[in-house]
Design a protein around this motif. Structure first.
Motif, PDB file in Angstrom:
ATOM      1  N   THR A  82       0.831  -1.206   0.000  1.00 19.19           N
ATOM      2  CA  THR A  82       0.000   0.000   0.000  1.00 19.19           C
ATOM      3  C   THR A  82       0.867   1.259   0.000  1.00 19.19           C
ATOM      4  OG1 THR A  82      -1.801  -1.132   1.141  1.00 19.19           O
ATOM      5  CG2 THR A  82      -1.777   1.269   1.280  1.00 19.19           C
ATOM      6  N   LEU A  83       1.900   1.277   0.831  1.00 18.39           N
ATOM      7  CA  LEU A  83       2.782   2.436   0.906  1.00 18.39           C
ATOM      8  C   LEU A  83       3.550   2.634  -0.401  1.00 18.39           C
ATOM      9  CD1 LEU A  83       3.867   4.739   2.655  1.00 18.39           C
ATOM     10  CD2 LEU A  83       5.494   3.106   3.647  1.00 18.39           C
ATOM     11  N   GLU A  84       4.043   1.549  -0.983  1.00 15.62           N
ATOM     12  CA  GLU A  84       4.774   1.645  -2.257  1.00 15.62           C
ATOM     13  C   GLU A  84       3.860   2.107  -3.393  1.00 15.62           C
ATOM     14  OE1 GLU A  84       7.944   1.516  -2.642  1.00 15.62           O
ATOM     15  OE2 GLU A  84       8.693   0.414  -0.918  1.00 15.62           O
ATOM     16  N   GLU A  85       2.622   1.633  -3.401  1.00 19.37           N
ATOM     17  CA  GLU A  85       1.672   2.072  -4.432  1.00 19.37           C
ATOM     18  C   GLU A  85       1.361   3.557  -4.285  1.00 19.37           C
ATOM     19  OE1 GLU A  85      -0.819  -1.971  -5.520  1.00 19.37           O
ATOM     20  OE2 GLU A  85      -1.457  -0.823  -3.762  1.00 19.37           O
ATOM     21  N   ARG A  86       1.224   4.032  -3.058  1.00 13.75           N
ATOM     22  CA  ARG A  86       0.996   5.463  -2.832  1.00 13.75           C
ATOM     23  C   ARG A  86       2.166   6.279  -3.355  1.00 13.75           C
ATOM     24  NH1 ARG A  86       0.334   6.524   3.094  1.00 13.75           N
ATOM     25  NH2 ARG A  86       0.203   8.669   2.395  1.00 13.75           N
TER      26      ARG A  86
ATOM     27  N   ASP B 222      13.222   7.867 -13.241  1.00 13.44           N
ATOM     28  CA  ASP B 222      14.005   6.798 -12.627  1.00 13.44           C
ATOM     29  C   ASP B 222      13.308   6.261 -11.385  1.00 13.44           C
ATOM     30  OD1 ASP B 222      15.954   7.065 -14.576  1.00 13.44           O
ATOM     31  OD2 ASP B 222      17.365   8.162 -13.283  1.00 13.44           O
ATOM     32  N   GLN B 223      12.753   7.155 -10.585  1.00 14.48           N
ATOM     33  CA  GLN B 223      12.064   6.729  -9.368  1.00 14.48           C
ATOM     34  C   GLN B 223      10.765   5.976  -9.686  1.00 14.48           C
ATOM     35  OE1 GLN B 223      14.952   7.116  -7.466  1.00 14.48           O
ATOM     36  NE2 GLN B 223      13.302   6.966  -5.999  1.00 14.48           N
ATOM     37  N   VAL B 224      10.066   6.385 -10.728  1.00 10.31           N
ATOM     38  CA  VAL B 224       8.871   5.649 -11.152  1.00 10.31           C
ATOM     39  C   VAL B 224       9.254   4.220 -11.507  1.00 10.31           C
ATOM     40  CG1 VAL B 224       7.138   5.428 -13.002  1.00 10.31           C
ATOM     41  CG2 VAL B 224       7.474   7.628 -11.856  1.00 10.31           C
TER      42      VAL B 224
ATOM     43  N   ASP C 252       9.379  -2.219  -7.228  1.00 15.99           N
ATOM     44  CA  ASP C 252       9.073  -2.546  -5.834  1.00 15.99           C
ATOM     45  C   ASP C 252       7.643  -3.039  -5.684  1.00 15.99           C
ATOM     46  OD1 ASP C 252      11.645  -1.811  -5.134  1.00 15.99           O
ATOM     47  OD2 ASP C 252      11.060   0.138  -4.290  1.00 15.99           O
ATOM     48  N   VAL C 253       6.711  -2.363  -6.339  1.00 13.85           N
ATOM     49  CA  VAL C 253       5.305  -2.774  -6.286  1.00 13.85           C
ATOM     50  C   VAL C 253       5.140  -4.166  -6.894  1.00 13.85           C
ATOM     51  CG1 VAL C 253       3.009  -2.302  -7.260  1.00 13.85           C
ATOM     52  CG2 VAL C 253       4.306  -0.461  -6.167  1.00 13.85           C
ATOM     53  N   GLU C 254       5.753  -4.381  -8.050  1.00 18.31           N
ATOM     54  CA  GLU C 254       5.643  -5.687  -8.708  1.00 18.31           C
ATOM     55  C   GLU C 254       6.244  -6.799  -7.847  1.00 18.31           C
ATOM     56  OE1 GLU C 254       7.510  -4.960 -12.495  1.00 18.31           O
ATOM     57  OE2 GLU C 254       5.671  -4.077 -13.336  1.00 18.31           O
ATOM     58  N   GLU C 255       7.365  -6.528  -7.209  1.00 18.58           N
ATOM     59  CA  GLU C 255       8.006  -7.529  -6.359  1.00 18.58           C
ATOM     60  C   GLU C 255       7.128  -7.874  -5.159  1.00 18.58           C
ATOM     61  OE1 GLU C 255      10.832 -10.359  -5.481  1.00 18.58           O
ATOM     62  OE2 GLU C 255      10.618  -9.162  -7.296  1.00 18.58           O
ATOM     63  N   LEU C 256       6.555  -6.871  -4.517  1.00 18.58           N
ATOM     64  CA  LEU C 256       5.665  -7.131  -3.387  1.00 18.58           C
ATOM     65  C   LEU C 256       4.427  -7.907  -3.822  1.00 18.58           C
ATOM     66  CD1 LEU C 256       6.060  -3.799  -1.446  1.00 18.58           C
ATOM     67  CD2 LEU C 256       6.508  -6.089  -0.529  1.00 18.58           C
ATOM     68  N   LYS C 257       3.911  -7.594  -4.995  1.00 13.06           N
ATOM     69  CA  LYS C 257       2.755  -8.341  -5.498  1.00 13.06           C
ATOM     70  C   LYS C 257       3.122  -9.803  -5.739  1.00 13.06           C
ATOM     71  CE  LYS C 257       0.031  -4.624  -7.531  1.00 13.06           C
ATOM     72  NZ  LYS C 257      -0.514  -4.043  -8.772  1.00 13.06           N
ATOM     73  N   LYS C 258       4.322 -10.053  -6.255  1.00 11.41           N
ATOM     74  CA  LYS C 258       4.763 -11.442  -6.461  1.00 11.41           C
ATOM     75  C   LYS C 258       4.927 -12.162  -5.128  1.00 11.41           C
ATOM     76  CE  LYS C 258       7.998 -10.176  -9.603  1.00 11.41           C
ATOM     77  NZ  LYS C 258       9.209 -10.315 -10.421  1.00 11.41           N
ATOM     78  N   ILE C 259       5.481 -11.476  -4.141  1.00  8.89           N
ATOM     79  CA  ILE C 259       5.652 -12.084  -2.820  1.00  8.89           C
ATOM     80  C   ILE C 259       4.305 -12.432  -2.207  1.00  8.89           C
ATOM     81  CG2 ILE C 259       6.396 -11.615  -0.446  1.00  8.89           C
ATOM     82  CD1 ILE C 259       8.703  -9.935  -1.691  1.00  8.89           C
ATOM     83  N   LEU C 260       3.339 -11.558  -2.381  1.00  5.13           N
ATOM     84  CA  LEU C 260       2.011 -11.761  -1.788  1.00  5.13           C
ATOM     85  C   LEU C 260       1.113 -12.695  -2.605  1.00  5.13           C
ATOM     86  CD1 LEU C 260       1.402  -8.123  -0.592  1.00  5.13           C
ATOM     87  CD2 LEU C 260       1.562 -10.152   0.875  1.00  5.13           C
ATOM     88  N   SER C 261       1.534 -13.021  -3.810  1.00  8.13           N
ATOM     89  CA  SER C 261       0.717 -13.854  -4.698  1.00  8.13           C
ATOM     90  C   SER C 261       0.600 -15.274  -4.169  1.00  8.13           C
ATOM     91  CB  SER C 261       1.334 -13.878  -6.100  1.00  8.13           C
ATOM     92  OG  SER C 261       0.616 -14.762  -6.917  1.00  8.13           O
ATOM     93  N   ARG C 262      -0.539 -15.866  -4.405  1.00  6.95           N
ATOM     94  CA  ARG C 262      -0.776 -17.251  -4.002  1.00  6.95           C
ATOM     95  C   ARG C 262      -0.877 -18.158  -5.228  1.00  6.95           C
ATOM     96  NH1 ARG C 262      -0.443 -17.395   1.261  1.00  6.95           N
ATOM     97  NH2 ARG C 262      -1.580 -15.863   2.487  1.00  6.95           N
TER      98      ARG C 262
END
Length: 141
Positions: free
Chosen positions: A90-94, A118-120, A126-136
């Protein structure tokens, strides 16, 4: 370019990066159980990355003749790894959305635009990595 609006946006980003620095660092302290084996370092590295982003933003704001904020945004605390990672997402998406918003305002300033682009890219990863970690999702099933 509306300088006042850009500075406000950069300070909001700085506040988010300071919050992420604190949130990730705290998570590295409190993560427990088997998840600690791999998440402690993950959280610590993300805290260092967020700190580097905060430094970059603070330096840019100062270079533009303004005072960088020292107020972090709101952090969240959890004691289980799943919730920690969801809060981080949530924080990374914001942050990603705010970087994209400020980027639109910085059209005429090439250096600032490149910094934000560059930051985008980094935030998107970071968002994609967290989504992969949270994926089931189970591949090959």
């Amino acid at each position: 370019m509306n300088k006042a609006k850009v500075i406000q946006g950069l300070n909001e980003l700085l506040s988010l990066e300071l919050a992420a620095t604190i949130q990730y660092l705290e998570q590295s302290f409190i993560v427990q159980g088997m998840e600690r084996l791999y998440l402690e370092d993950f959280f610590l590295q993300n805290s260092k990355e967020s700190h580097a982003h905060a430094k970059l933003l603070g330096d840019k704001i100062a270079a533009m003749g303004e005072i960088p904020t020292s107020e972090p945004g709101t952090t969240q605390v959890a004691t289980d790894a799943q919730t920690m990672l969801e809060q981080d997402l949530t924080l990374e998406e914001r942050a990603l959305h705010k970087y994209e918003e400020v980027l639109k305002e910085a059209e005429e300033d090439t250096d600032l635009r490149v910094l934000l682009e560059d930051q985008v890219h980094v935030e998107t990863n970071d968002v994609e990595e967290l989504k992969k970690i949270l994926s089931r999702i189970r591949y090959g099933s």
